[in-house]
Design a protein around this motif. Structure first.
Motif, PDB file in Angstrom:
ATOM      1  N   PRO A   1      19.030   5.378 -17.177  1.00 52.20           N
ATOM      2  CA  PRO A   1      19.661   5.652 -15.881  1.00 52.20           C
ATOM      3  C   PRO A   1      18.758   5.214 -14.728  1.00 52.20           C
ATOM      4  N   TYR A   2      19.356   4.956 -13.572  1.00 50.97           N
ATOM      5  CA  TYR A   2      18.610   4.591 -12.375  1.00 50.97           C
ATOM      6  C   TYR A   2      18.091   5.881 -11.739  1.00 50.97           C
ATOM      7  N   LEU A   3      16.778   6.115 -11.823  1.00 47.69           N
ATOM      8  CA  LEU A   3      16.196   7.390 -11.425  1.00 47.69           C
ATOM      9  C   LEU A   3      16.021   7.549  -9.919  1.00 47.69           C
ATOM     10  N   LEU A   4      16.131   6.466  -9.159  1.00 52.47           N
ATOM     11  CA  LEU A   4      15.949   6.554  -7.702  1.00 52.47           C
ATOM     12  C   LEU A   4      17.274   6.606  -6.944  1.00 52.47           C
ATOM     13  N   ARG A   5      18.356   6.875  -7.623  1.00 48.86           N
ATOM     14  CA  ARG A   5      19.681   6.834  -6.999  1.00 48.86           C
ATOM     15  C   ARG A   5      19.772   7.756  -5.781  1.00 48.86           C
ATOM     16  N   ASP A   6      19.340   8.993  -5.878  1.00 49.76           N
ATOM     17  CA  ASP A   6      19.484   9.963  -4.793  1.00 49.76           C
ATOM     18  C   ASP A   6      18.169  10.243  -4.077  1.00 49.76           C
ATOM     19  N   ILE A   7      17.175   9.379  -4.216  1.00 46.84           N
ATOM     20  CA  ILE A   7      15.865   9.595  -3.599  1.00 46.84           C
ATOM     21  C   ILE A   7      15.681   8.588  -2.465  1.00 46.84           C
ATOM     22  N   GLU A   8      15.235   9.069  -1.311  1.00 44.34           N
ATOM     23  CA  GLU A   8      14.939   8.191  -0.179  1.00 44.34           C
ATOM     24  C   GLU A   8      13.450   7.889  -0.180  1.00 44.34           C
ATOM     25  N   VAL A   9      13.092   6.619  -0.296  1.00 41.40           N
ATOM     26  CA  VAL A   9      11.695   6.204  -0.316  1.00 41.40           C
ATOM     27  C   VAL A   9      11.215   6.151   1.135  1.00 41.40           C
ATOM     28  N   THR A  10      10.233   7.024   1.492  1.00 44.20           N
ATOM     29  CA  THR A  10       9.813   7.146   2.889  1.00 44.20           C
ATOM     30  C   THR A  10       8.341   6.838   3.127  1.00 44.20           C
ATOM     31  N   TYR A  11       7.518   6.710   2.080  1.00 45.46           N
ATOM     32  CA  TYR A  11       6.101   6.428   2.274  1.00 45.46           C
ATOM     33  C   TYR A  11       5.593   5.493   1.179  1.00 45.46           C
ATOM     34  N   PRO A  12       4.470   4.805   1.449  1.00 44.64           N
ATOM     35  CA  PRO A  12       3.926   3.849   0.470  1.00 44.64           C
ATOM     36  C   PRO A  12       3.549   4.522  -0.849  1.00 44.64           C
ATOM     37  N   ASN A  13       3.671   3.783  -1.926  1.00 43.98           N
ATOM     38  CA  ASN A  13       3.347   4.225  -3.289  1.00 43.98           C
ATOM     39  C   ASN A  13       4.242   5.353  -3.794  1.00 43.98           C
ATOM     40  N   GLN A  14       5.335   5.618  -3.122  1.00 41.27           N
ATOM     41  CA  GLN A  14       6.272   6.642  -3.605  1.00 41.27           C
ATOM     42  C   GLN A  14       7.091   6.100  -4.776  1.00 41.27           C
ATOM     43  N   ALA A  15       7.405   4.812  -4.739  1.00 40.96           N
ATOM     44  CA  ALA A  15       8.188   4.194  -5.813  1.00 40.96           C
ATOM     45  C   ALA A  15       7.636   2.790  -6.080  1.00 40.96           C
ATOM     46  N   TRP A  16       7.627   2.418  -7.338  1.00 42.58           N
ATOM     47  CA  TRP A  16       7.158   1.098  -7.741  1.00 42.58           C
ATOM     48  C   TRP A  16       8.304   0.389  -8.462  1.00 42.58           C
ATOM     49  N   ALA A  17       8.197  -0.923  -8.522  1.00 43.84           N
ATOM     50  CA  ALA A  17       9.220  -1.714  -9.211  1.00 43.84           C
ATOM     51  C   ALA A  17       8.550  -2.794 -10.046  1.00 43.84           C
ATOM     52  N   ILE A  18       9.280  -3.296 -11.017  1.00 44.41           N
ATOM     53  CA  ILE A  18       8.785  -4.370 -11.868  1.00 44.41           C
ATOM     54  C   ILE A  18       9.932  -5.346 -12.122  1.00 44.41           C
ATOM     55  N   ASP A  19       9.584  -6.598 -12.300  1.00 42.46           N
ATOM     56  CA  ASP A  19      10.595  -7.606 -12.595  1.00 42.46           C
ATOM     57  C   ASP A  19      10.085  -8.494 -13.720  1.00 42.46           C
ATOM     58  N   ILE A  20      10.953  -8.800 -14.652  1.00 44.10           N
ATOM     59  CA  ILE A  20      10.621  -9.693 -15.760  1.00 44.10           C
ATOM     60  C   ILE A  20      11.605 -10.855 -15.701  1.00 44.10           C
ATOM     61  N   THR A  21      11.087 -12.054 -15.705  1.00 50.26           N
ATOM     62  CA  THR A  21      11.940 -13.232 -15.698  1.00 50.26           C
ATOM     63  C   THR A  21      11.337 -14.278 -16.629  1.00 50.26           C
ATOM     64  N   TYR A  22      12.074 -15.314 -16.906  1.00 51.85           N
ATOM     65  CA  TYR A  22      11.536 -16.365 -17.761  1.00 51.85           C
ATOM     66  C   TYR A  22      11.589 -17.694 -17.031  1.00 51.85           C
ATOM     67  N   ILE A  23      10.635 -18.531 -17.375  1.00 58.28           N
ATOM     68  CA  ILE A  23      10.535 -19.866 -16.809  1.00 58.28           C
ATOM     69  C   ILE A  23      10.739 -20.849 -17.954  1.00 58.28           C
ATOM     70  N   PRO A  24      11.742 -21.729 -17.864  1.00 59.04           N
ATOM     71  CA  PRO A  24      11.966 -22.670 -18.958  1.00 59.04           C
ATOM     72  C   PRO A  24      10.816 -23.662 -19.093  1.00 59.04           C
ATOM     73  N   MET A  25      10.375 -23.864 -20.316  1.00 62.55           N
ATOM     74  CA  MET A  25       9.315 -24.816 -20.623  1.00 62.55           C
ATOM     75  C   MET A  25       9.879 -25.850 -21.605  1.00 62.55           C
ATOM     76  N   ALA A  26       9.096 -26.833 -21.931  1.00 67.50           N
ATOM     77  CA  ALA A  26       9.554 -27.897 -22.825  1.00 67.50           C
ATOM     78  C   ALA A  26       9.941 -27.365 -24.202  1.00 67.50           C
ATOM     79  N   LYS A  27       9.177 -26.395 -24.706  1.00 70.08           N
ATOM     80  CA  LYS A  27       9.448 -25.843 -26.035  1.00 70.08           C
ATOM     81  C   LYS A  27       9.575 -24.320 -25.946  1.00 70.08           C
ATOM     82  N   GLY A  28      10.630 -23.837 -25.311  1.00 75.54           N
ATOM     83  CA  GLY A  28      10.851 -22.395 -25.211  1.00 75.54           C
ATOM     84  C   GLY A  28      10.785 -21.920 -23.776  1.00 75.54           C
ATOM     85  N   PHE A  29      10.354 -20.669 -23.613  1.00 74.69           N
ATOM     86  CA  PHE A  29      10.293 -20.060 -22.296  1.00 74.69           C
ATOM     87  C   PHE A  29       8.978 -19.349 -22.101  1.00 74.69           C
TER      88      PHE A  29
END
Length: 79
Positions: free
Chosen positions: A46-74
Motif C-alpha cells: 500500500p501507499y503509506l504516504l496517502r494521508d500524510i502531509e510532508v512539511t519538513y526535510p527528511n520526513q519522507a524519502w523516495a527511491i526509483d529503479i529504472t533500466y537503461i538498455p545496453m547492447a547485451k541486456g539492461f
C-alpha cells in the motif's frame, strides 16, 4: 539512417535500409513490449504516504529503479 544519408545527397529507400540492416544482423535496441506488466505472484504494497502531509526535510524519502538498455541486456539504475 535513411534521413542521414539523404542529408548527404544519397537517396536511398527506407526498405533498402531495412533489408541491408537485416542482412548485416543489426537492429535498433529498445524495450520489448510488456516490460511494465507486474508479476501476479509479487506482493502489492500500500501507499503509506496517502494521508500524510510532508512539511519538513527528511520526513519522507523516495527511491526509483529504472533500466537503461545496453547492447547485451539492461543496466539497472537505482536512485
Amino acid at each position: 539512417i535513411r534521413t542521414e544519408l539523404a542529408k548527404k545527397n544519397r537517396l536511398v529507400n527506407r526498405k533498402r535500409i531495412v533489408r541491408i540492416m537485416r542482412e548485416m544482423g543489426i537492429g535498433a535496441i529498445y524495450p520489448k513490449p510488456k516490460t511494465t506488466l507486474a508479476n501476479r505472484a509479487h506482493k502489492v504494497y500500500p501507499y503509506l504516504l496517502r494521508d500524510i502531509e510532508v512539511t519538513y526535510p527528511n520526513q519522507a524519502w523516495a527511491i526509483d529503479i529504472t533500466y537503461i538498455p545496453m547492447a547485451k541486456g539492461f543496466l539497472y539504475l537505482v536512485a
